[in-house]
Write an enzyme that holds these catalytic residues in place. Structure first.
Site, mmCIF file in Angstrom:
data_model
loop_
_atom_site.group_PDB
_atom_site.id
_atom_site.type_symbol
_atom_site.label_atom_id
_atom_site.label_comp_id
_atom_site.label_asym_id
_atom_site.label_seq_id
_atom_site.Cartn_x
_atom_site.Cartn_y
_atom_site.Cartn_z
ATOM 1 N N LYS A 109 0.823 -1.226 0.000
ATOM 2 C CA LYS A 109 0.000 0.000 0.000
ATOM 3 C C LYS A 109 0.842 1.254 0.000
ATOM 4 O O LYS A 109 0.474 2.252 -0.613
ATOM 5 C CB LYS A 109 -0.971 -0.001 1.191
ATOM 6 N N LYS A 192 -5.673 -10.634 -6.376
ATOM 7 C CA LYS A 192 -6.856 -11.012 -5.589
ATOM 8 C C LYS A 192 -8.017 -10.066 -5.889
ATOM 9 O O LYS A 192 -7.793 -8.902 -6.254
ATOM 10 C CB LYS A 192 -6.531 -11.061 -4.095
ATOM 11 N N LYS A 195 -11.468 -4.564 -3.113
ATOM 12 C CA LYS A 195 -12.290 -3.344 -3.149
ATOM 13 C C LYS A 195 -11.570 -2.233 -3.870
ATOM 14 O O LYS A 195 -12.179 -1.312 -4.394
ATOM 15 C CB LYS A 195 -12.539 -2.834 -1.726
HETATM 16 P P1 TYM Z 1 -10.756 -6.492 4.405
HETATM 17 O O1 TYM Z 1 -11.778 -5.478 4.690
HETATM 18 O O2 TYM Z 1 -9.791 -6.258 3.299
HETATM 19 O O3 TYM Z 1 -11.450 -7.877 4.112
HETATM 20 C C1 TYM Z 1 -12.445 -8.417 4.962
HETATM 21 C C2 TYM Z 1 -12.340 -9.932 4.975
HETATM 22 O O4 TYM Z 1 -12.474 -10.445 3.648
HETATM 23 C C3 TYM Z 1 -11.354 -11.267 3.332
HETATM 24 N N1 TYM Z 1 -11.040 -11.107 1.904
HETATM 25 C C4 TYM Z 1 -10.922 -12.118 1.039
HETATM 26 N N2 TYM Z 1 -11.033 -13.451 1.192
HETATM 27 C C5 TYM Z 1 -10.863 -14.215 0.090
HETATM 28 N N3 TYM Z 1 -10.589 -13.700 -1.147
HETATM 29 C C6 TYM Z 1 -10.466 -12.368 -1.337
HETATM 30 N N4 TYM Z 1 -10.199 -11.872 -2.549
HETATM 31 C C7 TYM Z 1 -10.625 -11.514 -0.210
HETATM 32 N N5 TYM Z 1 -10.571 -10.156 -0.049
HETATM 33 C C8 TYM Z 1 -10.829 -9.931 1.246
HETATM 34 C C9 TYM Z 1 -10.224 -10.737 4.206
HETATM 35 O O5 TYM Z 1 -9.205 -11.690 4.391
HETATM 36 C C10 TYM Z 1 -10.959 -10.414 5.480
HETATM 37 O O6 TYM Z 1 -11.123 -11.560 6.283
HETATM 38 N N6 TYM Z 1 -7.508 -5.565 8.066
HETATM 39 C C11 TYM Z 1 -8.744 -6.255 7.741
HETATM 40 C C12 TYM Z 1 -9.909 -5.802 8.602
HETATM 41 C C13 TYM Z 1 -9.664 -5.992 10.063
HETATM 42 C C14 TYM Z 1 -9.650 -7.222 10.776
HETATM 43 C C15 TYM Z 1 -9.398 -6.860 12.129
HETATM 44 C C16 TYM Z 1 -9.806 -8.559 10.415
HETATM 45 C C17 TYM Z 1 -9.455 -4.984 10.962
HETATM 46 N N7 TYM Z 1 -9.288 -5.512 12.191
HETATM 47 C C18 TYM Z 1 -9.306 -7.842 13.119
HETATM 48 C C19 TYM Z 1 -9.724 -9.513 11.412
HETATM 49 C C20 TYM Z 1 -9.467 -9.156 12.742
HETATM 50 C C21 TYM Z 1 -9.103 -5.933 6.304
HETATM 51 O O7 TYM Z 1 -8.723 -4.934 5.764
HETATM 52 O O8 TYM Z 1 -9.943 -6.848 5.726
#
Ligand code: TYM
Length: 329
Positions: A109, A192, A195
């Site tokens: 990022k 992947k 968003k």
């Molecule tokens: P985020 O918002 O990017 O994604 C949310 C969840 O979706 C999963 N994910 C995917 N799984 C499979 N294939 C994909 N292409 C894909 N894109 C996203 C992510 O692995 C995630 O589980 N930092 C985290 C948010 C967060 C969090 C936490 C997660 C903040 N605090 C504490 C767990 C525990 C994030 O940006 O996920």
């Protein structure tokens, strides 16, 4: 078992979020005490406008409710539970620069412009560690891309417990979806589904209408070969493998079983079948979402109620952490 996980509130929720994370969350509600949150504080580390952040938080909460997160779980937004940010500050004394420097998400990022990146983008994983440790979480259901952040949370917990001679933080186990650890972009089998991809054709959003879902899958990048009989034969065909993975995960089936059904057929036959399946699963979620968005105040009220329950669970851990480090509060 205490289950905690979150989603950053920028942009739209997509099929990767659904298959990699949310579907597991919905299923886990019967297996343990679950807390799911909208990571609005994390969203501040990117360039998000106030209006977009406010809107995204409510829309994503409604999407989770539409997908099946209900009163069995505690649903809230992170900013309403100050214990997250308070514990984060304490853990910033424990986390090491070197650990954060190795985070691939930070490297991706920030890119070449590290000097211009926000400090929050760098310390992002410490807040994520606080998110789970403040509830003494034992299990964290996530997609594969979050594995490194959770390993860091374990390292932070271990160092904190050792430094302050306590057993306050259990080590949280990441639960990575077996069916859909990493759903790929519909335009590029090496990237992947995300968003932040500028192309909307690269992902299926949970708000997409039926025609858009079908069109995106019809236009998904593939190759001219028919589907093989064995899963191993898809190893060099990432786009084809991704579509088979999506089909299997949506249908709760084994990918090998899906291949056995479609072996020898081309994408001309497979894509319409996948589109029908995707619409049958995602259509009802979208319809519920549209209804929920007619009453945003009710969604907000649900989040406020969840925040009260979450803060009550977080408070004793925060107090114990403050005491362990010698704060007089
Ligand atoms: P985020 O918002 O990017 O994604 C949310 C969840 O979706 C999963 N994910 C995917 N799984 C499979 N294939 C994909 N292409 C894909 N894109 C996203 C992510 O692995 C995630 O589980 N930092 C985290 C948010 C967060 C969090 C936490 C997660 C903040 N605090 C504490 C767990 C525990 C994030 O940006 O996920």
């Amino acid at each position: 078992m205490r289950v905690v996980s979150g989603i950053q509130t920028t942009g739209n929720l997509h099929l990767g979020n659904y298959l990699g994370a949310i579907k597991q969350w919905v299923a886990m509600q019967d297996q343990g005490e679950c807390l799911f949150f909208l990571a609005d504080l994390h969203a501040l580390t990117g360039n998000v406008s106030p209006a977009e952040l406010a809107n995204s938080t409510v829309e994503m909460a409604a999407t989770l409710m539409a997908a099946g997160i209900d009163d069995r779980a505690i649903l809230f937004n992170q900013a309403r539970v100050p214990a997250h940010a308070e514990l984060c500050w304490i853990l910033q004394g424990t986390a090491r620069m070197g650990w954060l420097n190795r985070m691939t998400q930070w490297k991706d990022k920030a890119g070449k412009n590290r000097e211009g990146a926000s400090v929050g983008l760098f310390t992002y994983p410490v807040l994520q560690a606080a998110d789970v440790l403040v509830y003494q979480a034992t299990h964290v259901p996530v997609g594969e891309d979050q594995k490194q952040h959770l390993e860091l949370a374990r390292d932070i917990a271990t160092k904190f417990n050792t430094d302050f001679e306590t057993e306050l933080f259990p080590l949280p186990d990441p639960l990575i979806s077996k069916a859909a650890p990493r759903i790929m972009s519909l335009r590029d089998g090496q990237a992947k589904m995300s968003k932040s991809d500028p192309s909307d054709m690269s992902r299926i959003n949970l708000i997409d209408d039926d025609d858009t879902i079908a069109q995106k899958l019809r236009k998904a990048r593939t190759d001219p070969e028919p589907l093989p009989e064995k899963l191993d034969d898809l190893a060099e065909r990432p786009e084809a493998k991704n579509l088979v993975t999506i089909y299997a995960a949506l249908a709760d089936r084994d990918p090998q079983g899906v291949l056995s059904e479609f072996a020898g057929q081309g994408f001309g036959a497979f894509k319409p079948a996948l589109a029908d399946l995707a619409v049958s699963v995602l259509g009802p979620i979208r319809d519920r979402l549209t209804q929920l968005l007619d009453d945003r105040a009710a969604v907000q009220a649900n989040l406020a109620k969840g925040a009260g329950r979450a803060q009550a669970l977080a408070e004793p851990t925060l107090k114990a952490a403050q005491k362990a480090v010698g704060l007089q509060v």
